[in-house]
Design a protein around this motif. Structure first.
Motif, PDB file in Angstrom:
ATOM      1  N   THR A 119       0.836  -1.203   0.000  1.00  0.00           N
ATOM      2  CA  THR A 119       0.000   0.000   0.000  1.00  0.00           C
ATOM      3  C   THR A 119       0.871   1.254   0.000  1.00  0.00           C
ATOM      4  O   THR A 119       0.592   2.210  -0.738  1.00  0.00           O
ATOM      5  CB  THR A 119      -0.932   0.000   1.225  1.00  0.00           C
ATOM      6  OG1 THR A 119      -1.753  -1.172   1.178  1.00  0.00           O
ATOM      7  CG2 THR A 119      -1.821   1.231   1.256  1.00  0.00           C
TER       8      THR A 119
ATOM      9  N   VAL B 102       3.900   1.594  -1.190  1.00  0.00           N
ATOM     10  CA  VAL B 102       4.519   1.732  -2.513  1.00  0.00           C
ATOM     11  C   VAL B 102       3.509   2.277  -3.517  1.00  0.00           C
ATOM     12  O   VAL B 102       3.828   3.151  -4.327  1.00  0.00           O
ATOM     13  CB  VAL B 102       5.108   0.372  -2.973  1.00  0.00           C
ATOM     14  CG1 VAL B 102       5.377   0.355  -4.457  1.00  0.00           C
ATOM     15  CG2 VAL B 102       6.378   0.074  -2.201  1.00  0.00           C
ATOM     16  N   LEU B 103       2.278   1.780  -3.441  1.00  0.00           N
ATOM     17  CA  LEU B 103       1.254   2.252  -4.378  1.00  0.00           C
ATOM     18  C   LEU B 103       0.968   3.737  -4.199  1.00  0.00           C
ATOM     19  O   LEU B 103       0.918   4.491  -5.174  1.00  0.00           O
ATOM     20  CB  LEU B 103      -0.037   1.446  -4.200  1.00  0.00           C
ATOM     21  CG  LEU B 103       0.007  -0.006  -4.660  1.00  0.00           C
ATOM     22  CD1 LEU B 103      -1.306  -0.704  -4.318  1.00  0.00           C
ATOM     23  CD2 LEU B 103       0.285  -0.105  -6.156  1.00  0.00           C
ATOM     24  N   PHE B 104       0.779   4.159  -2.952  1.00  0.00           N
ATOM     25  CA  PHE B 104       0.439   5.556  -2.716  1.00  0.00           C
ATOM     26  C   PHE B 104       1.623   6.494  -2.903  1.00  0.00           C
ATOM     27  O   PHE B 104       1.432   7.676  -3.169  1.00  0.00           O
ATOM     28  CB  PHE B 104      -0.196   5.736  -1.329  1.00  0.00           C
ATOM     29  CG  PHE B 104      -1.650   5.376  -1.321  1.00  0.00           C
ATOM     30  CD1 PHE B 104      -2.607   6.272  -1.781  1.00  0.00           C
ATOM     31  CD2 PHE B 104      -2.068   4.130  -0.886  1.00  0.00           C
ATOM     32  CE1 PHE B 104      -3.950   5.932  -1.792  1.00  0.00           C
ATOM     33  CE2 PHE B 104      -3.400   3.782  -0.893  1.00  0.00           C
ATOM     34  CZ  PHE B 104      -4.351   4.683  -1.344  1.00  0.00           C
ATOM     35  N   ALA B 105       2.835   5.987  -2.771  1.00  0.00           N
ATOM     36  CA  ALA B 105       4.025   6.808  -3.018  1.00  0.00           C
ATOM     37  C   ALA B 105       4.390   6.797  -4.499  1.00  0.00           C
ATOM     38  O   ALA B 105       5.355   7.444  -4.900  1.00  0.00           O
ATOM     39  CB  ALA B 105       5.200   6.301  -2.188  1.00  0.00           C
ATOM     40  N   ASN B 106       3.612   6.052  -5.280  1.00  0.00           N
ATOM     41  CA  ASN B 106       3.839   5.949  -6.722  1.00  0.00           C
ATOM     42  C   ASN B 106       5.251   5.443  -7.037  1.00  0.00           C
ATOM     43  O   ASN B 106       5.926   5.953  -7.925  1.00  0.00           O
ATOM     44  CB  ASN B 106       3.569   7.288  -7.407  1.00  0.00           C
ATOM     45  CG  ASN B 106       3.283   7.118  -8.889  1.00  0.00           C
ATOM     46  OD1 ASN B 106       2.814   6.061  -9.315  1.00  0.00           O
ATOM     47  ND2 ASN B 106       3.576   8.126  -9.682  1.00  0.00           N
ATOM     48  N   LYS B 107       5.675   4.429  -6.266  1.00  0.00           N
ATOM     49  CA  LYS B 107       6.983   3.806  -6.466  1.00  0.00           C
ATOM     50  C   LYS B 107       6.799   2.536  -7.298  1.00  0.00           C
ATOM     51  O   LYS B 107       5.717   1.951  -7.334  1.00  0.00           O
ATOM     52  CB  LYS B 107       7.629   3.447  -5.121  1.00  0.00           C
ATOM     53  CG  LYS B 107       7.921   4.629  -4.235  1.00  0.00           C
ATOM     54  CD  LYS B 107       9.149   5.350  -4.698  1.00  0.00           C
ATOM     55  CE  LYS B 107       9.536   6.450  -3.728  1.00  0.00           C
ATOM     56  NZ  LYS B 107      10.722   7.150  -4.121  1.00  0.00           N
ATOM     57  N   PRO B 108       7.851   2.063  -7.950  1.00  0.00           N
ATOM     58  CA  PRO B 108       7.750   0.838  -8.757  1.00  0.00           C
ATOM     59  C   PRO B 108       7.510  -0.399  -7.884  1.00  0.00           C
ATOM     60  O   PRO B 108       8.006  -0.491  -6.766  1.00  0.00           O
ATOM     61  CB  PRO B 108       9.115   0.731  -9.448  1.00  0.00           C
ATOM     62  CG  PRO B 108       9.828   1.997  -9.189  1.00  0.00           C
ATOM     63  CD  PRO B 108       9.164   2.686  -8.045  1.00  0.00           C
TER      64      PRO B 108
ATOM     65  N   TRP C 256       9.005  -2.637  -4.130  1.00  0.00           N
ATOM     66  CA  TRP C 256       8.264  -3.420  -3.135  1.00  0.00           C
ATOM     67  C   TRP C 256       8.821  -4.834  -3.050  1.00  0.00           C
ATOM     68  O   TRP C 256       8.992  -5.374  -1.957  1.00  0.00           O
ATOM     69  CB  TRP C 256       6.770  -3.451  -3.498  1.00  0.00           C
ATOM     70  CG  TRP C 256       5.960  -4.322  -2.602  1.00  0.00           C
ATOM     71  CD1 TRP C 256       5.494  -4.015  -1.350  1.00  0.00           C
ATOM     72  CD2 TRP C 256       5.517  -5.655  -2.867  1.00  0.00           C
ATOM     73  NE1 TRP C 256       4.795  -5.072  -0.828  1.00  0.00           N
ATOM     74  CE2 TRP C 256       4.791  -6.086  -1.747  1.00  0.00           C
ATOM     75  CE3 TRP C 256       5.658  -6.522  -3.945  1.00  0.00           C
ATOM     76  CZ2 TRP C 256       4.205  -7.346  -1.678  1.00  0.00           C
ATOM     77  CZ3 TRP C 256       5.080  -7.772  -3.872  1.00  0.00           C
ATOM     78  CH2 TRP C 256       4.360  -8.184  -2.751  1.00  0.00           C
TER      79      TRP C 256
END
Length: 163
Positions: free
Chosen positions: A113, A115-121, A125
């Motif tokens: 979650t 990683v998704l909200f930080a817009n990371k690849p 993760w």
């Protein structure tokens, strides 16, 4: 209420092993280079990298404290699993499985979650949760194996007293 017994030496060793795993995991020998690339660190100047190194000590201390806390909590889970087992036995495999389920249910989803909200690849993760998985498996094995040693020692002392 279930009476649990924690071995603080086992907790300390498990935390230190987790810390060492992290050191290897994020080293250039293993996942350090792809992790730095995904974090956008690889293109920093020498001055920026030196400034980051100077500020790293609080992160290392915080990581070690976090490892101690995780080992302490995991020790509770491993001990509860032992007490709930009809045999009352613990072994490294039980510790590994306890670490796995805690990782799968709590660590992996929370980190995903983030990683998704930080817009990371998603690859980031995979690297980060891969370390957390390796850490939880190792700590679970160490904590459960230490319980096994404690119980064997206790039972051998009891059998000596009865003989």
């Amino acid at each position: 209420m279930l009476q649990i017994t924690l071995n603080y030496w086992a907790i300390l060793v498990a935390a230190l092993v987790s810390f060492v795993i992290g050191g290897f995991w994020y080293s250039p020998l293993f996942m350090g280079k792809p992790w730095m690339k995904l974090m956008g660190i690889e293109h920093k100047s020498k001055q920026e990298m030196e400034a980051m190194r100077k500020k790293a000590m609080p992160a290392y201390v915080g990581s070690l404290v976090g490892s101690l806390l995780m080992a302490y909590v995991l020790a509770h889970f491993v001990e509860y699993m032992r007490l709930l087992d009809y045999e009352g036995d613990a072994n490294a495999f039980m510790g590994v499985m306890t670490g796995f389920w805690i990782w799968l249910g709590f660590i992996a989803p929370v980190m995903f979650t983030a990683v998704l909200f930080a817009n990371k690849p998603v690859k980031l993760w995979l690297i980060d949760t891969g370390y957390q998985l390796a850490s939880m498996l190792a700590m679970g094995a160490i904590l459960a194996a230490w319980i096994t040693l404690r119980l064997k020692k206790r039972y051998s002392l009891i059998s000596l007293k009865l003989a």
